[in-house]
Design a protein around this motif. Structure first.
Motif, PDB file in Angstrom:
ATOM      1  N   HIS A  82       0.829  -1.202   0.000  1.00 36.82           N
ATOM      2  CA  HIS A  82       0.000   0.000   0.000  1.00 36.82           C
ATOM      3  C   HIS A  82       0.870   1.262   0.000  1.00 36.82           C
ATOM      4  O   HIS A  82       0.528   2.260  -0.626  1.00 36.82           O
ATOM      5  CB  HIS A  82      -0.929  -0.026   1.212  1.00 36.82           C
ATOM      6  CG  HIS A  82      -1.847   1.150   1.272  1.00 36.82           C
ATOM      7  ND1 HIS A  82      -2.753   1.433   0.273  1.00 36.82           N
ATOM      8  CD2 HIS A  82      -1.976   2.130   2.188  1.00 36.82           C
ATOM      9  CE1 HIS A  82      -3.409   2.525   0.590  1.00 36.82           C
ATOM     10  NE2 HIS A  82      -2.955   2.977   1.735  1.00 36.82           N
ATOM     11  N   ASP A 137      -6.092   8.316  -6.021  1.00 35.63           N
ATOM     12  CA  ASP A 137      -5.933   9.309  -4.949  1.00 35.63           C
ATOM     13  C   ASP A 137      -4.493   9.819  -4.949  1.00 35.63           C
ATOM     14  O   ASP A 137      -3.621   9.261  -5.628  1.00 35.63           O
ATOM     15  CB  ASP A 137      -6.311   8.743  -3.564  1.00 35.63           C
ATOM     16  CG  ASP A 137      -5.494   7.530  -3.169  1.00 35.63           C
ATOM     17  OD1 ASP A 137      -4.334   7.431  -3.600  1.00 35.63           O
ATOM     18  OD2 ASP A 137      -6.040   6.672  -2.432  1.00 35.63           O
ATOM     19  N   GLU A 172      -5.400  -1.567  -4.474  1.00 31.68           N
ATOM     20  CA  GLU A 172      -6.404  -2.535  -4.039  1.00 31.68           C
ATOM     21  C   GLU A 172      -7.813  -1.996  -4.210  1.00 31.68           C
ATOM     22  O   GLU A 172      -8.032  -0.784  -4.227  1.00 31.68           O
ATOM     23  CB  GLU A 172      -6.182  -2.928  -2.579  1.00 31.68           C
ATOM     24  CG  GLU A 172      -6.367  -1.786  -1.591  1.00 31.68           C
ATOM     25  CD  GLU A 172      -6.371  -2.260  -0.142  1.00 31.68           C
ATOM     26  OE1 GLU A 172      -5.357  -2.831   0.284  1.00 31.68           O
ATOM     27  OE2 GLU A 172      -7.396  -2.068   0.547  1.00 31.68           O
ATOM     28  N   THR A 230     -13.947  -2.095  -0.566  1.00 29.23           N
ATOM     29  CA  THR A 230     -15.413  -2.008  -0.639  1.00 29.23           C
ATOM     30  C   THR A 230     -15.889  -1.582  -2.027  1.00 29.23           C
ATOM     31  O   THR A 230     -17.075  -1.640  -2.325  1.00 29.23           O
ATOM     32  CB  THR A 230     -15.933  -0.957   0.358  1.00 29.23           C
ATOM     33  OG1 THR A 230     -15.418   0.328  -0.023  1.00 29.23           O
ATOM     34  CG2 THR A 230     -15.518  -1.273   1.783  1.00 29.23           C
ATOM     35  N   GLY A 231     -14.974  -1.118  -2.846  1.00 27.41           N
ATOM     36  CA  GLY A 231     -15.331  -0.666  -4.192  1.00 27.41           C
ATOM     37  C   GLY A 231     -15.745   0.792  -4.237  1.00 27.41           C
ATOM     38  O   GLY A 231     -15.929   1.357  -5.323  1.00 27.41           O
ATOM     39  N   THR A 251     -14.172   3.678  -3.599  1.00 33.20           N
ATOM     40  CA  THR A 251     -13.231   4.585  -4.271  1.00 33.20           C
ATOM     41  C   THR A 251     -13.377   4.489  -5.785  1.00 33.20           C
ATOM     42  O   THR A 251     -13.499   5.494  -6.488  1.00 33.20           O
ATOM     43  CB  THR A 251     -11.779   4.211  -3.879  1.00 33.20           C
ATOM     44  OG1 THR A 251     -11.669   4.283  -2.468  1.00 33.20           O
ATOM     45  CG2 THR A 251     -10.760   5.118  -4.539  1.00 33.20           C
TER      46      THR A 251
HETATM   47  C1  R5P Z   1      -6.461   3.688  -0.641  1.00 28.28           C
HETATM   48  O1  R5P Z   1      -5.610   4.497  -0.342  1.00 28.28           O
HETATM   49  C2  R5P Z   1      -6.229   2.544  -1.591  1.00 28.28           C
HETATM   50  O2  R5P Z   1      -5.243   2.820  -2.521  1.00 28.28           O
HETATM   51  C3  R5P Z   1      -7.511   2.152  -2.274  1.00 28.28           C
HETATM   52  O3  R5P Z   1      -7.968   3.247  -3.048  1.00 28.28           O
HETATM   53  C4  R5P Z   1      -8.554   1.800  -1.243  1.00 28.28           C
HETATM   54  O4  R5P Z   1      -8.032   0.834  -0.383  1.00 28.28           O
HETATM   55  C5  R5P Z   1      -9.805   1.251  -1.903  1.00 28.28           C
HETATM   56  O5  R5P Z   1     -10.729   1.017  -0.897  1.00 28.28           O
HETATM   57  P1  R5P Z   1     -12.289   0.923  -1.223  1.00 28.28           P
HETATM   58  O6  R5P Z   1     -12.438  -0.018  -2.362  1.00 28.28           O
HETATM   59  O7  R5P Z   1     -12.893   0.427   0.069  1.00 28.28           O
HETATM   60  O8  R5P Z   1     -12.753   2.306  -1.544  1.00 28.28           O
END
Ligand code: R5P
Length: 341
Positions: free
Chosen positions: A159, A198, A250, A253-254, A256
């Protein structure tokens, strides 16, 4: 016996001694190579073993009525160079404890060297002290692996890069970048832009943009609480009229990705694709993705993707050839970074 060429042949197969014998079998390059798998992702471990042309190490894992785990290594590993494959899957804590116990059993069985192979590193997002009095669990994970008896760590797309520095034992980080880029390069017949989901991912995503010779845009996303929710504030860079490929380490939860896709479309992007390394896919991520306007999601198999999660718009690429090659190189004392040059 004739056989079809495998991915492993593409990498050149095992090195051979002067008389043509397989080096790992005769042990003239050091100790015998052994690969074991915890219960998190045996499919990936078997794929890696097939490429290495070696069997999966035999071991039994027994759970007692009191929830304690006992591991017994069912073959001789004395003086061996052992790799234990266990990505962090749910239940995360149980899987990690199992990994520690396997390493402990192998250590006490007199292996010469143990490499903990975590295609998806446990607690990777707990990597900084961004609030007072909080745990930095990614650091603790490194300490626990070393305490259990691991001599090396092999992982993929952390990460954040500082996690490598948490490890006092050598830690090699593989990148899925070449695998994902090769896949997308075959599609690039149009006007594309690479997008970082991000600000934290900009450096890594810039690597994708450079490799694909595409411009880079950045989504300014902020988390205001520790609740898995993030808000998109702005998009930096030219995206209007283009097709976008979002790269990220990664998908959990999808949230982002789905939100990023919507924002990009509202900024005039014509189509959104995504290349994400680790398919964590928790909660209702699959339903969210299915309903979303995302055209295609490409992930790797660092984590298992069970049939019920296999959407039509989901493509899974294998990291097994890369892990097999890295294991071979570590075993034979060759450069791992050369894989990315
Ligand atoms: C966050 O800094 C990671 O790079 C991913 O954007 C994040 O882990 C995605 O999480 P989720 O799918 O829950 O939004």
């Amino acid at each position: 016996m004739n056989r079809a060429p495998t991915n492993w042949d593409i990498f050149g197969g095992f090195g051979r001694g002067e008389t043509g014998e397989r080096i790992n079998e005769v042990g003239n390059m050091g100790d015998k190579l052994k690969v074991f798998s915890g219960s998190a992702h045996p499919v990936l471990a078997r794929e890696i073993c097939n490429l290495l042309e070696t069997g999966l190490g035999e071991m039994t894992i027994h759970k007692f009525a009191n929830d304690n785990i006992k591991v017994k290594i069912e073959e001789n590993v004395r003086n061996a160079d052992v790799f234990v494959i266990q990505p962090s899957t749910i239940p995360v804590n149980e899987g990690f404890m199992e990994l520690l116990i396997i390493i402990d059993a192998i250590k006490h069985a007199s292996a010469n060297r143990i490499t903990a192979v975590l295609p998806y590193y446990a607690y990777a997002r707990s990597d900084k002290k961004d609030e007072p009095r909080i745990s930095i669990t990614a650091r603790l994970v490194a300490d626990l692996l070393e305490t259990a008896g691991a001599n090396r760590i092999l992982t993929m797309d952390l990460h954040s890069p500082q996690i490598q520095g948490f490890c006092r034992i050598p830690a090699d980080q593989l990148l899925a970048l070449p695998i994902l880029c090769d896949y997308f390069r075959a599609k690039l017949e149009d006007d594309y832009v690479v997008v970082a989901a991000d600000a934290g991912g900009v450096k890594t995503t810039a690597g994708y943009a450079a490799r694909l010779h595409l411009p880079l845009a950045i989504i300014d996303k902020r988390r205001f609480a520790d609740d898995d929710k993030a808000a998109v504030l702005n998009i930096v860079g030219e995206v209007e009229g283009k097709k976008a490929i979002i790269f990220d380490d990664e998908i959990s939860t999808g949230g982002t990705l789905v939100e990023a896709a919507e924002e990009l479309l509202s900024f005039g992007v014509r189509e959104v694709l995504a290349g994400i390394v680790h398919p964590v896919l928790v909660g209702n991520a699959i339903q969210k993705l299915e309903r979303s306007k995302l055209k295609e999601l490409v992930v790797t198999n660092t984590l298992p993707v069970p049939p019920e999660k296999k959407l039509n718009k989901l493509t899974v690429l294998s990291v097994a050839p890369l892990f097999a090659e890295a294991i071979k190189r570590i075993h034979e004392g060759e450069s791992v970074s050369a894989l990315f040059r």
